[in-house]
Write a protein that holds these residues in place. Structure first.
Motif, PDB file in Angstrom:
ATOM      1  N   TYR A  73      -2.510  -6.041  -6.554  1.00 46.80           N
ATOM      2  CA  TYR A  73      -2.583  -4.584  -6.518  1.00 46.80           C
ATOM      3  C   TYR A  73      -4.029  -4.093  -6.504  1.00 46.80           C
ATOM      4  N   GLY A  74      -4.942  -4.830  -7.096  1.00 45.74           N
ATOM      5  CA  GLY A  74      -6.354  -4.434  -7.094  1.00 45.74           C
ATOM      6  C   GLY A  74      -6.916  -4.389  -5.679  1.00 45.74           C
ATOM      7  N   GLY A  75      -6.557  -5.377  -4.865  1.00 51.42           N
ATOM      8  CA  GLY A  75      -6.985  -5.389  -3.465  1.00 51.42           C
ATOM      9  C   GLY A  75      -6.369  -4.243  -2.686  1.00 51.42           C
ATOM     10  N   ARG A  76      -5.108  -3.953  -2.987  1.00 53.67           N
ATOM     11  CA  ARG A  76      -4.448  -2.841  -2.319  1.00 53.67           C
ATOM     12  C   ARG A  76      -5.081  -1.512  -2.732  1.00 53.67           C
ATOM     13  N   LEU A  77      -5.455  -1.362  -4.021  1.00 51.52           N
ATOM     14  CA  LEU A  77      -6.147  -0.152  -4.475  1.00 51.52           C
ATOM     15  C   LEU A  77      -7.473   0.017  -3.742  1.00 51.52           C
ATOM     16  N   HIS A  78      -8.158  -1.085  -3.545  1.00 52.02           N
ATOM     17  CA  HIS A  78      -9.424  -1.068  -2.804  1.00 52.02           C
ATOM     18  C   HIS A  78      -9.199  -0.500  -1.400  1.00 52.02           C
ATOM     19  N   GLU A  79      -8.125  -0.927  -0.749  1.00 57.00           N
ATOM     20  CA  GLU A  79      -7.803  -0.435   0.592  1.00 57.00           C
ATOM     21  C   GLU A  79      -7.404   1.040   0.563  1.00 57.00           C
ATOM     22  N   LEU A  80      -6.633   1.446  -0.458  1.00 61.73           N
ATOM     23  CA  LEU A  80      -6.229   2.846  -0.572  1.00 61.73           C
ATOM     24  C   LEU A  80      -7.438   3.749  -0.772  1.00 61.73           C
ATOM     25  N   ARG A  81      -8.384   3.297  -1.582  1.00 60.01           N
ATOM     26  CA  ARG A  81      -9.572   4.110  -1.857  1.00 60.01           C
ATOM     27  C   ARG A  81     -10.403   4.325  -0.605  1.00 60.01           C
ATOM     28  N   ARG A  82     -10.327   3.422   0.336  1.00 56.81           N
ATOM     29  CA  ARG A  82     -11.103   3.527   1.568  1.00 56.81           C
ATOM     30  C   ARG A  82     -10.267   3.998   2.762  1.00 56.81           C
ATOM     31  N   GLY A  83      -8.965   4.182   2.561  1.00 52.40           N
ATOM     32  CA  GLY A  83      -8.103   4.619   3.648  1.00 52.40           C
ATOM     33  C   GLY A  83      -7.810   3.519   4.659  1.00 52.40           C
ATOM     34  N   GLY A 143      -3.731   5.682   5.833  1.00 51.79           N
ATOM     35  CA  GLY A 143      -3.638   7.015   5.262  1.00 51.79           C
ATOM     36  C   GLY A 143      -5.023   7.542   4.914  1.00 51.79           C
ATOM     37  N   PRO A 144      -5.074   8.762   4.413  1.00 54.30           N
ATOM     38  CA  PRO A 144      -6.374   9.299   4.009  1.00 54.30           C
ATOM     39  C   PRO A 144      -6.894   8.556   2.777  1.00 54.30           C
ATOM     40  N   PRO A 145      -8.207   8.465   2.609  1.00 57.36           N
ATOM     41  CA  PRO A 145      -8.742   7.814   1.410  1.00 57.36           C
ATOM     42  C   PRO A 145      -8.211   8.484   0.149  1.00 57.36           C
ATOM     43  N   LEU A 146      -7.906   7.694  -0.838  1.00 57.93           N
ATOM     44  CA  LEU A 146      -7.310   8.174  -2.070  1.00 57.93           C
ATOM     45  C   LEU A 146      -8.288   7.944  -3.214  1.00 57.93           C
ATOM     46  N   LEU A 201       0.816  -2.723 -15.282  1.00 59.45           N
ATOM     47  CA  LEU A 201       2.114  -3.373 -15.063  1.00 59.45           C
ATOM     48  C   LEU A 201       2.939  -2.610 -14.032  1.00 59.45           C
ATOM     49  N   GLU A 202       2.897  -1.285 -14.078  1.00 59.67           N
ATOM     50  CA  GLU A 202       3.619  -0.491 -13.079  1.00 59.67           C
ATOM     51  C   GLU A 202       3.048  -0.725 -11.681  1.00 59.67           C
ATOM     52  N   LEU A 203       1.723  -0.868 -11.593  1.00 61.91           N
ATOM     53  CA  LEU A 203       1.101  -1.130 -10.301  1.00 61.91           C
ATOM     54  C   LEU A 203       1.458  -2.523  -9.797  1.00 61.91           C
ATOM     55  N   VAL A 204       1.578  -3.498 -10.704  1.00 59.78           N
ATOM     56  CA  VAL A 204       2.008  -4.845 -10.309  1.00 59.78           C
ATOM     57  C   VAL A 204       3.416  -4.789  -9.754  1.00 59.78           C
ATOM     58  N   GLU A 205       4.288  -4.027 -10.421  1.00 60.72           N
ATOM     59  CA  GLU A 205       5.673  -3.919  -9.944  1.00 60.72           C
ATOM     60  C   GLU A 205       5.744  -3.280  -8.567  1.00 60.72           C
ATOM     61  N   ALA A 206       4.891  -2.312  -8.295  1.00 61.53           N
ATOM     62  CA  ALA A 206       4.916  -1.609  -7.010  1.00 61.53           C
ATOM     63  C   ALA A 206       4.144  -2.343  -5.922  1.00 61.53           C
ATOM     64  N   CYS A 217       0.833  -1.205   0.000  1.00 61.51           N
ATOM     65  CA  CYS A 217       0.000   0.000   0.000  1.00 61.51           C
ATOM     66  C   CYS A 217       0.866   1.253   0.000  1.00 61.51           C
ATOM     67  N   THR A 218       1.931   1.242   0.769  1.00 60.84           N
ATOM     68  CA  THR A 218       2.831   2.392   0.819  1.00 60.84           C
ATOM     69  C   THR A 218       3.474   2.638  -0.536  1.00 60.84           C
ATOM     70  N   ARG A 219       3.932   1.566  -1.184  1.00 62.90           N
ATOM     71  CA  ARG A 219       4.559   1.719  -2.507  1.00 62.90           C
ATOM     72  C   ARG A 219       3.545   2.199  -3.542  1.00 62.90           C
ATOM     73  N   LEU A 220       2.323   1.667  -3.501  1.00 64.70           N
ATOM     74  CA  LEU A 220       1.295   2.108  -4.448  1.00 64.70           C
ATOM     75  C   LEU A 220       0.924   3.568  -4.208  1.00 64.70           C
ATOM     76  N   ARG A 221       0.783   3.951  -2.952  1.00 63.68           N
ATOM     77  CA  ARG A 221       0.435   5.333  -2.627  1.00 63.68           C
ATOM     78  C   ARG A 221       1.525   6.278  -3.150  1.00 63.68           C
ATOM     79  N   ALA A 222       2.787   5.889  -2.982  1.00 63.15           N
ATOM     80  CA  ALA A 222       3.898   6.714  -3.465  1.00 63.15           C
ATOM     81  C   ALA A 222       3.909   6.787  -4.996  1.00 63.15           C
ATOM     82  N   LEU A 223       3.625   5.680  -5.654  1.00 61.48           N
ATOM     83  CA  LEU A 223       3.614   5.640  -7.119  1.00 61.48           C
ATOM     84  C   LEU A 223       2.508   6.530  -7.684  1.00 61.48           C
ATOM     85  N   LEU A 224       1.343   6.492  -7.064  1.00 61.86           N
ATOM     86  CA  LEU A 224       0.201   7.251  -7.564  1.00 61.86           C
ATOM     87  C   LEU A 224       0.211   8.712  -7.108  1.00 61.86           C
TER      88      LEU A 224
END
Length: 134
Positions: A94-104, A108-111, A84-89, A68-75
């Motif tokens: 990564y889809g599950g991690r995006l789900h968590e980022l969107r809800r905070g 971190g704050p919701p993204l 592919l970039e999200l898979v690398e990070a 989640c930290t790497r994805l948040r930094a990438l985005l």
């Protein structure tokens, strides 16, 4: 997409997953305070307490937080990023991690993450970016 490009992409995915598996295995070994099992297997499986499952769960939590930290930094830059970039990070989940980022749920704050499909060499490719909070 040409065969060479497909092969290169598959090789990159295999290298990423192998590296992630090695890192996860190394972390699990370092986190486990128990001595390694003897080769003779003198302890039956049912006699072992649930420590192995607990170690794996804690490893999963650490891996999730790191992804989640790497994805948040990438985005964070707001630029469009390919799947592919999200898979690398963030790993293959990564889809599950995006789900968590969107809800905070990562702490971190919701993204707000936008996504769209684009055609690339006759294939559909997903692209993502963090929406500007303004």
């Amino acid at each position: 997409m040409s065969h060479g490009t497909t092969t290169e992409a598959l090789e990159r995915i295999r290298a990423i997953t192998a590296r992630a598996a090695q890192e996860a295995a190394g972390a699990a070994i370092l986190d486990d305070p128990r001595p390694p099992p003897s080769p003779e297997g003198d302890r039956p499986a049912e006699a072992k307490p649930g420590r192995a499952a607990l170690s794996l769960e804690m490893g999963d939590v650490r891996a999730r937080e790191t992804a989640c930290t790497r994805l948040r930094a990438l985005l964070a830059g707001g630029a469009w990023r390919s799947a592919l970039e999200l898979v690398e990070a963030g790993g293959l989940r990564y889809g599950g991690r995006l789900h968590e980022l969107r809800r905070g749920e990562d702490g971190g704050p919701p993204l707000e993450v936008e996504s769209e499909v684009r055609e690339h060499n006759g294939r559909r490719v997903w692209w993502y970016r963090a929406r500007d909070p303004r």
